[in-house]
Design a protein around this motif. Structure first.
Motif, PDB file in Angstrom:
ATOM      1  N   LEU A   1       0.795  -1.228   0.000  1.00  0.00           N
ATOM      2  CA  LEU A   1       0.000   0.000   0.000  1.00  0.00           C
ATOM      3  C   LEU A   1       0.828   1.279   0.000  1.00  0.00           C
ATOM      4  O   LEU A   1       0.302   2.332  -0.338  1.00  0.00           O
ATOM      5  CB  LEU A   1      -0.936   0.019   1.211  1.00  0.00           C
ATOM      6  N   LEU A   2       2.080   1.204   0.397  1.00  0.00           N
ATOM      7  CA  LEU A   2       2.855   2.430   0.554  1.00  0.00           C
ATOM      8  C   LEU A   2       3.935   2.590  -0.498  1.00  0.00           C
ATOM      9  O   LEU A   2       4.556   1.612  -0.902  1.00  0.00           O
ATOM     10  CB  LEU A   2       3.547   2.453   1.922  1.00  0.00           C
TER      11      LEU A   2
ATOM     12  N   ASP B   1       5.189   8.200   1.606  1.00  0.00           N
ATOM     13  CA  ASP B   1       3.768   8.268   1.946  1.00  0.00           C
ATOM     14  C   ASP B   1       3.614   8.507   3.452  1.00  0.00           C
ATOM     15  O   ASP B   1       4.472   8.128   4.246  1.00  0.00           O
ATOM     16  CB  ASP B   1       3.046   6.959   1.576  1.00  0.00           C
TER      17      ASP B   1
ATOM     18  N   ARG C   1      -3.573  14.013   5.003  1.00  0.00           N
ATOM     19  CA  ARG C   1      -4.101  13.008   4.070  1.00  0.00           C
ATOM     20  C   ARG C   1      -3.282  11.711   4.102  1.00  0.00           C
ATOM     21  O   ARG C   1      -2.751  11.271   3.069  1.00  0.00           O
ATOM     22  CB  ARG C   1      -4.129  13.550   2.652  1.00  0.00           C
ATOM     23  N   PRO C   2      -3.181  11.094   5.272  1.00  0.00           N
ATOM     24  CA  PRO C   2      -2.392   9.856   5.331  1.00  0.00           C
ATOM     25  C   PRO C   2      -3.004   8.774   4.453  1.00  0.00           C
ATOM     26  O   PRO C   2      -4.220   8.747   4.251  1.00  0.00           O
ATOM     27  CB  PRO C   2      -2.442   9.465   6.804  1.00  0.00           C
ATOM     28  N   ARG C   3      -2.154   7.934   3.947  1.00  0.00           N
ATOM     29  CA  ARG C   3      -2.570   6.808   3.101  1.00  0.00           C
ATOM     30  C   ARG C   3      -3.158   5.703   3.960  1.00  0.00           C
ATOM     31  O   ARG C   3      -4.038   4.977   3.542  1.00  0.00           O
ATOM     32  CB  ARG C   3      -1.308   6.319   2.385  1.00  0.00           C
TER      33      ARG C   3
ATOM     34  N   GLN D   1     -14.537   9.579   4.156  1.00  0.00           N
ATOM     35  CA  GLN D   1     -14.457  10.944   3.639  1.00  0.00           C
ATOM     36  C   GLN D   1     -13.066  11.245   3.072  1.00  0.00           C
ATOM     37  O   GLN D   1     -12.939  11.892   2.044  1.00  0.00           O
ATOM     38  CB  GLN D   1     -14.798  11.897   4.781  1.00  0.00           C
ATOM     39  N   PHE D   2     -12.039  10.749   3.767  1.00  0.00           N
ATOM     40  CA  PHE D   2     -10.674  11.078   3.347  1.00  0.00           C
ATOM     41  C   PHE D   2      -9.978   9.906   2.653  1.00  0.00           C
ATOM     42  O   PHE D   2      -8.768   9.916   2.492  1.00  0.00           O
ATOM     43  CB  PHE D   2      -9.857  11.568   4.541  1.00  0.00           C
ATOM     44  N   ASP D   3     -10.771   8.905   2.285  1.00  0.00           N
ATOM     45  CA  ASP D   3     -10.248   7.778   1.515  1.00  0.00           C
ATOM     46  C   ASP D   3      -9.010   7.159   2.179  1.00  0.00           C
ATOM     47  O   ASP D   3      -7.959   6.981   1.555  1.00  0.00           O
ATOM     48  CB  ASP D   3      -9.916   8.241   0.092  1.00  0.00           C
ATOM     49  N   LEU D   4      -9.175   6.841   3.439  1.00  0.00           N
ATOM     50  CA  LEU D   4      -8.087   6.297   4.257  1.00  0.00           C
ATOM     51  C   LEU D   4      -8.232   4.774   4.360  1.00  0.00           C
ATOM     52  O   LEU D   4      -9.337   4.267   4.572  1.00  0.00           O
ATOM     53  CB  LEU D   4      -8.213   6.911   5.655  1.00  0.00           C
ATOM     54  N   THR D   5      -7.152   4.051   4.209  1.00  0.00           N
ATOM     55  CA  THR D   5      -7.155   2.605   4.450  1.00  0.00           C
ATOM     56  C   THR D   5      -6.698   2.360   5.892  1.00  0.00           C
ATOM     57  O   THR D   5      -5.828   3.060   6.390  1.00  0.00           O
ATOM     58  CB  THR D   5      -6.214   1.896   3.463  1.00  0.00           C
TER      59      THR D   5
ATOM     60  N   GLU E   1     -13.987  -3.469   3.704  1.00  0.00           N
ATOM     61  CA  GLU E   1     -13.992  -2.638   2.501  1.00  0.00           C
ATOM     62  C   GLU E   1     -12.701  -1.804   2.468  1.00  0.00           C
ATOM     63  O   GLU E   1     -11.901  -1.930   1.572  1.00  0.00           O
ATOM     64  CB  GLU E   1     -15.237  -1.748   2.520  1.00  0.00           C
ATOM     65  N   ARG E   2     -12.520  -0.997   3.512  1.00  0.00           N
ATOM     66  CA  ARG E   2     -11.281  -0.209   3.574  1.00  0.00           C
ATOM     67  C   ARG E   2     -10.476  -0.563   4.829  1.00  0.00           C
ATOM     68  O   ARG E   2      -9.449   0.057   5.095  1.00  0.00           O
ATOM     69  CB  ARG E   2     -11.572   1.282   3.490  1.00  0.00           C
TER      70      ARG E   2
ATOM     71  N   ARG F   1      -9.918  -7.222   1.430  1.00  0.00           N
ATOM     72  CA  ARG F   1     -10.853  -7.339   0.311  1.00  0.00           C
ATOM     73  C   ARG F   1     -10.287  -8.282  -0.739  1.00  0.00           C
ATOM     74  O   ARG F   1      -9.071  -8.325  -0.985  1.00  0.00           O
ATOM     75  CB  ARG F   1     -11.194  -5.955  -0.250  1.00  0.00           C
TER      76      ARG F   1
ATOM     77  N   TRP G   1      -7.478  -7.626  -3.344  1.00  0.00           N
ATOM     78  CA  TRP G   1      -6.122  -7.320  -2.903  1.00  0.00           C
ATOM     79  C   TRP G   1      -5.295  -8.571  -2.621  1.00  0.00           C
ATOM     80  O   TRP G   1      -4.066  -8.496  -2.506  1.00  0.00           O
ATOM     81  CB  TRP G   1      -6.160  -6.434  -1.633  1.00  0.00           C
TER      82      TRP G   1
END
Lengths: 463, 463
Positions: B191-192, B196, B242-244, B274-278, B303-304, B327, B330
């Motif tokens: 993911l990183l 990031d 905006r952390p990943r 909202q911030f699309d964070l995993t 999901e996330r 998920r 992945w």
């Protein structure tokens, strides 16, 4: 082209532009996309074309719309993928193809392409005894994490065994890892930054390609000859690309079965000195040798060579344990990284390996195994020649035969056809960075003795 | 300053400039250094000052001289170091300090700072039975690599156990790893990208800091309250950085023992959307719970949220085995990365874990263990209060007590003094990115029952 088609093409062009910027990370996750108006102006397109493209990228999940604020790169847009994105053009030459097929094969499948021995060739009785011995061990051996460097008596034993091959390494210079692969991975974390260049042999063990891609390394390769890397091209490549690292096998080379000659070893080390190159010598096939080949680590005294070993090939691939031997001042940093990324290491498998290796039966087992492999080599080699499949050389030891197929035959086609008949083969280009081994195939002689392998080969080759 | 001193200072200034460029990788290994004449001109120094500096850097091994061609950055100049380079200012608050001290301690040492149970608290008899059972298994279990996803019946069992906690994950969504740490490491690889940003709790498990540093991630943190992360600061941090990824424990938080509340869990997930964070939910202490806390993975349906578990804390840290549930789309990419970096996984330890968990004795063992931990929690808590050491909260379960020391006492000083008496403690700042836990200490109640721990604490605290 009619207007609608032209419009669609323009939308796709915008989408491709944004995708490329995301893939190349000039637009990173969470970053704001160019404004619709700005991008339309710079690409000389209408704003509605850009809006269409952005909306389609939102639908794909590549970007997000924040009303009133603009469009942003999705965080989840691009998890790192080792395999090529998009349609798999030729899975048969992907470095992961052989691994996946071999590991996923069930026991009924035939695996002449895999890189390990059948279970019946391994010291099963020794392992059973080791398990029973361990069942009587003290609590900590069964319950506690291992020490940072790994089980001291196993490191002592590894140090003694390396000494027998002329490599001086004190137990404090030896770090146990969960496998040979994990050992190399740890070294890549330690020695490489993303974008660094690494040199491999061509052909080489296919997983080196996959592992180096996982480290975002640039990979360059030099042809491997029957006595080691081609020295002229080796020198040229060092001068041109200045790789940080060279990863190789020196004793029994995978996939060729070649053995490094003393004169080549010496020249490789001189060039490494000249160009300040670090070398990882992956020696996991060491125990298969009849007579000890020169080791870079022995000549160099672990100055710029790092030596890797494991027990997965001769003892068990189920109870995994590998090791790194390196210059003393690197061990501390490597140990920190090992703890950060896997914490306490695999103490129980180290205890098992120690039990089997300390058992008097292991040396006897290896003697018998070497003879069995030599017989299989002769037998399989003869059989393959009958199909016009010719060994590139006759290896001194080990399980691999690197073979040239009859002219004009693509090994990837043969592998795909054989897979339908549940035979996993190892096509040459999986081993070749330059993709120059289309006509080659690696055979593991211990897994090729079954008549059904030859039946399928005959069938697929039309002979 | 006399002329000689001024000259020396200027030479050091040039050396520092070059070292900084190497450390910051604006000069990468193998790169040519600025010419002596050029650098002298740009720094307004004499060429002899630059020559002196370069020669001293050559002597240090940081750069190389190639006569007739110039100076180059040495390839071996800077292997990656997790620990700070140079003098260790305060090893006691380094994220690796507690790991190294705990893992290096011998059996006579006391380890109230470590993160695991004493061997006698773990199901030793179950493990012995499992070893004897395995000694009678078929050849492949003892000899072969594991399948890419890992032992199917163990993945089925993990799926069922997750179902009992409300997390739906089919066995195909579960990937076995060699440990919980390796599972998180694999996810970071997936993911990183270097650079990031990743969010952690403050305080959090210290090894998250070390692991993320190994991935060259930027780390940001949010204070952890008794019911989860501080939501206002959580939202602010997502908006600002905006952390990943966010890595957390939700059931029994390490080090605080806090439990995520349902309302906080829900808000965290809304903000993540909202911030699309995993989110990586590390749930390795799950089996210690009396009543199941809310799981992010259960609310979110994987999901996330990615769910991590292992058996190192309740079964054995010697036979290591962890897992990832994520998920479905992945799993393929994660499996490729697992093969590239560790090849076949640890089949034998997976077989052992399966044997122990399938044994009727395991649930009974866990019941007794939970009661034993609850008693130890009460006893240690009372004893610590006698020293003026106050638990930050009374945890519902688990082994950790996160405590405030008497005012004005620095936990790192206490830890260093205790180490001299062979007691390994866990000072608060090792867990705190913001270094705001100077006055805190984590106690593992199972390892704190020994009277000698309190004797040393009393001694060190002067009470």
């Amino acid at each position: 082209m009619n207007a609608e088609m032209a419009g669609r093409t323009r939308v796709e062009m915008v989408m491709a532009t944004i995708r490329q910027r995301i893939a190349g990370r000039s637009l990173t996750p969470g970053a704001r996309l160019p404004s619709v108006r700005g991008l339309a102006a710079s690409m000389k397109l209408s704003t509605s074309t850009v809006v269409d493209a952005y909306e389609r990228l939102v639908a794909e999940g590549a970007i997000l719309s924040r009303p009133g604020s603009g469009f942003y790169v999705a965080n989840q847009a691009a998890p790192f993928a080792l395999a090529e994105a998009g349609p798999k053009l030729d899975r048969a030459v992907d470095p992961l193809w052989i691994s996946r097929q071999s590991l996923e094969a069930d026991e009924a499948d035939l695996k002449p392409g895999c890189g390990w021995l059948p279970p019946s060739w391994l010291p099963g009785e020794g392992m059973r005894r080791a398990l029973r011995t361990l069942a009587r061990a003290e609590g900590p051996a069964l319950a506690d994490y291992g020490s940072p460097l790994g089980l001291p008596p196993l490191r002592q034993l590894v140090s003694r065994r390396m000494g027998e091959r002329g490599i001086e390494a004190s137990p404090d210079q030896i770090l146990l890892a969960e496998s040979g692969t994990q050992a190399i991975d740890l070294l890549c974390r330690f020695l490489l930054e993303p974008g660094d260049t690494v040199l491999v042999d061509d052909p080489c063990y296919f997983n080196f390609h996959a592992l180096l891609r996982a480290h975002r390394a640039k990979i360059v390769s030099v042809p491997y000859t029957s006595s080691g890397p081609d020295l002229e091209l080796f020198a040229q490549t060092l001068a041109e690309y200045r790789p940080r690292l060279y990863i190789t096998n020196s004793a029994i080379h995978n996939p060729t079965g070649a053995t490094l000659s003393p004169v080549t070893a010496h020249r490789v080390l001189k060039l490494a000195d000249q160009f300040d190159l670090t070398i990882i010598e992956d020696d996991i096939f060491a125990d298969f040798e009849y007579t000890a080949a020169p080791r870079l680590a022995a000549f160099d005294g672990l100055e710029r060579v790092i030596h890797i070993g494991s027990f997965s090939k001769t003892l068990s691939a189920s109870a995994r344990c590998g090791f790194v031997a390196a210059r003393p001042e690197w061990i501390e940093g490597l140990t920190d990284l090992k703890i950060a990324t896997s914490f306490g290491g695999g103490r129980m498998t180290a205890e098992l390996v120690l039990n089997v290796l300390s058992d008097g039966g292991y040396r006897k087992h290896m003697e018998i195994l070497r003879q069995r492999l030599a017989r299989a080599m002769t037998e399989v080699s003869a059989h393959l020649k009958g199909f016009g499949i010719k060994p590139w050389l006759e290896p001194q030891a080990g399980m691999f035969l690197w073979c040239r197929l009859p002219d004009g035959i693509d090994a990837a086609d043969v592998a795909r056809a054989a897979l339908e008949k549940r035979v996993v083969l190892a096509p040459g280009n999986a081993f070749s960075l330059s993709q120059s081994a289309t006509n080659f195939m690696r055979f593991n002689v211990s897994q090729t003795l079954d008549e059904r392998v030859f039946a399928v080969l005959g069938d697929v080759l039309g002979r």
